[in-house]
Design a protein around this motif. Structure first.
Motif, PDB file in Angstrom:
ATOM      1  N   GLU A  18       0.852  10.900 -15.168  1.00 47.78           N
ATOM      2  CA  GLU A  18       0.644  11.717 -16.359  1.00 47.78           C
ATOM      3  C   GLU A  18       0.541  10.879 -17.633  1.00 47.78           C
ATOM      4  O   GLU A  18       0.408  11.426 -18.727  1.00 47.78           O
ATOM      5  N   ASN A  19       0.604   9.581 -17.496  1.00 42.74           N
ATOM      6  CA  ASN A  19       0.428   8.690 -18.641  1.00 42.74           C
ATOM      7  C   ASN A  19      -1.038   8.764 -19.089  1.00 42.74           C
ATOM      8  O   ASN A  19      -1.936   8.506 -18.287  1.00 42.74           O
ATOM      9  N   PRO A  20      -1.313   9.124 -20.374  1.00 40.20           N
ATOM     10  CA  PRO A  20      -2.708   9.253 -20.837  1.00 40.20           C
ATOM     11  C   PRO A  20      -3.554   8.017 -20.549  1.00 40.20           C
ATOM     12  O   PRO A  20      -4.758   8.130 -20.287  1.00 40.20           O
ATOM     13  N   LYS A  21      -2.952   6.841 -20.565  1.00 35.61           N
ATOM     14  CA  LYS A  21      -3.691   5.602 -20.326  1.00 35.61           C
ATOM     15  C   LYS A  21      -4.137   5.484 -18.879  1.00 35.61           C
ATOM     16  O   LYS A  21      -5.181   4.873 -18.589  1.00 35.61           O
ATOM     17  N   TYR A  22      -3.355   6.045 -17.954  1.00 32.88           N
ATOM     18  CA  TYR A  22      -3.665   5.941 -16.522  1.00 32.88           C
ATOM     19  C   TYR A  22      -3.795   7.328 -15.888  1.00 32.88           C
ATOM     20  O   TYR A  22      -3.659   7.461 -14.672  1.00 32.88           O
ATOM     21  N   LEU A  23      -4.061   8.329 -16.697  1.00 30.14           N
ATOM     22  CA  LEU A  23      -4.051   9.724 -16.251  1.00 30.14           C
ATOM     23  C   LEU A  23      -4.904   9.937 -14.994  1.00 30.14           C
ATOM     24  O   LEU A  23      -6.065   9.535 -14.936  1.00 30.14           O
ATOM     25  N   GLY A  24      -4.272  10.583 -14.001  1.00 32.83           N
ATOM     26  CA  GLY A  24      -5.011  10.931 -12.786  1.00 32.83           C
ATOM     27  C   GLY A  24      -4.883   9.933 -11.657  1.00 32.83           C
ATOM     28  O   GLY A  24      -5.347  10.196 -10.540  1.00 32.83           O
ATOM     29  N   ARG A  25      -4.247   8.782 -11.924  1.00 34.44           N
ATOM     30  CA  ARG A  25      -4.044   7.844 -10.826  1.00 34.44           C
ATOM     31  C   ARG A  25      -3.057   8.443  -9.826  1.00 34.44           C
ATOM     32  O   ARG A  25      -2.193   9.238 -10.186  1.00 34.44           O
ATOM     33  N   THR A  26      -3.183   8.035  -8.583  1.00 33.14           N
ATOM     34  CA  THR A  26      -2.314   8.567  -7.537  1.00 33.14           C
ATOM     35  C   THR A  26      -1.649   7.428  -6.775  1.00 33.14           C
ATOM     36  O   THR A  26      -2.099   6.279  -6.814  1.00 33.14           O
ATOM     37  N   TYR A  27      -0.575   7.786  -6.094  1.00 33.02           N
ATOM     38  CA  TYR A  27       0.151   6.806  -5.277  1.00 33.02           C
ATOM     39  C   TYR A  27       0.768   7.551  -4.106  1.00 33.02           C
ATOM     40  O   TYR A  27       1.330   8.639  -4.261  1.00 33.02           O
ATOM     41  N   ILE A  28       0.672   6.958  -2.918  1.00 33.16           N
ATOM     42  CA  ILE A  28       1.239   7.543  -1.698  1.00 33.16           C
ATOM     43  C   ILE A  28       2.407   6.688  -1.245  1.00 33.16           C
ATOM     44  O   ILE A  28       2.309   5.449  -1.215  1.00 33.16           O
ATOM     45  N   GLY A  29       3.516   7.303  -0.908  1.00 34.92           N
ATOM     46  CA  GLY A  29       4.682   6.558  -0.468  1.00 34.92           C
ATOM     47  C   GLY A  29       5.513   7.326   0.540  1.00 34.92           C
ATOM     48  O   GLY A  29       5.262   8.507   0.817  1.00 34.92           O
ATOM     49  N   TYR A  30       6.527   6.659   1.066  1.00 30.96           N
ATOM     50  CA  TYR A  30       7.433   7.237   2.069  1.00 30.96           C
ATOM     51  C   TYR A  30       8.853   7.217   1.516  1.00 30.96           C
ATOM     52  O   TYR A  30       9.248   6.271   0.820  1.00 30.96           O
TER      53      TYR A  30
END
Length: 260
Positions: A18-30
């Motif tokens: 949700e950071n405007p600079k990186y908005l929309g990036r995703t990350y998958i983790g366990y």
């Protein structure tokens, strides 16, 4: 928003930046503890977060898939979701990101395919939307199998305590119990019970597995079946969870709740 307590939690999650600079990036983790894990991601790598998410927050854990039987199963799912182009099960099945598709939409489409193919389509998984505003509907042609519920709300992981002395003594006193299917004497470490606390079923693990597989002779691992004693419809994964110590203080709602 209410929270659901899950015992022996193994989950694979999707983060949204949700950071405007990186908005929309995703990350998958366990993770085995989603509430602790999202805090680590947002605090940064020095607090246990990942390098790829450090100093790019705030992140929201919008979705988690849980119900894996162990950490190995969850970690394999995580890797395949992260690297569909390298997974032998997915690389010929998954299309590349479409022109008008963002990273989040692409990850959800990959997940849709994964839940419908083996070995994952036979696990008793739950798709949990943790933040309602991110919820999207799966494509009609890519809906999860009927035994995988799609739920909404926060989850709280709970470790299952070691069996109490009382439970151990109870098992010892039933050392001469006979299997309700093969009628042979059972070893204490091989007794499987129905998840319905009112049911008296006692059986060998292999005996009940064979009983369930009568309707699916081409498979090695059962998915679900009817209890020989109380005739409740049961998921195999729930039976194994109880065998490992889950559900000690509760009686699951059966039939419609489990299979819808």
């Amino acid at each position: 928003m209410s929270s659901t307590v899950i015992e022996n939690f193994y989950g694979v999650y999707l983060l949204f930046c949700e950071n405007p600079k990186y908005l929309g990036r995703t990350y998958i983790g366990y993770t085995v503890n989603p509430n602790r894990r999202i805090q680590q991601h947002n605090k940064g790598v020095r607090s246990g977060g990942a390098y790829k998410t450090s100093n790019k927050g705030p992140w929201e854990m919008c979705l988690i898939v849980h119900g894996f039987p162990n950490d190995i199963s969850g970690l394999r799912f995580e890797w395949a979701w992260q690297h569909p182009e390298k997974s032998r099960r997915l690389r010929k099945l998954i299309e590349r990101k479409r022109a008008k598709e963002n990273s989040f939409q692409h990850k959800i489409r990959i997940l849709s395919h994964m839940l419908r193919i083996g070995p994952w389509n036979r696990l008793a998984l739950t798709i949990q939307w943790l933040v309602p505003k991110y919820r999207v509907e799966f494509e009609t042609s890519l809906l999860p199998p009927p035994h995988m519920p799609i739920e909404e709300g926060r989850v709280i992981s709970k470790k299952v305590p070691s069996p109490s002395n009382e439970k151990v003594s109870t098992k010892s006193s039933s050392s001469s119990a006979k299997c309700d299917i093969c009628h042979q004497i059972m070893d204490n470490d091989d007794v499987l019970n129905c998840i319905n606390n009112d049911c008296t079923l006692k059986t060998h693990i292999l005996c009940l597995a064979s009983h369930f597989l009568k309707s699916e002779p081409d498979h090695m691992l059962p998915l679900e079946g009817s209890c020989p004693s109380c005739h409740s419809e049961l998921l195999w994964a729930d039976l194994i969870r109880k065998f490992k110590g889950c559900y000690q203080n509760q009686n699951l709602a059966l039939d419609e709740t489990i299979l819808t």
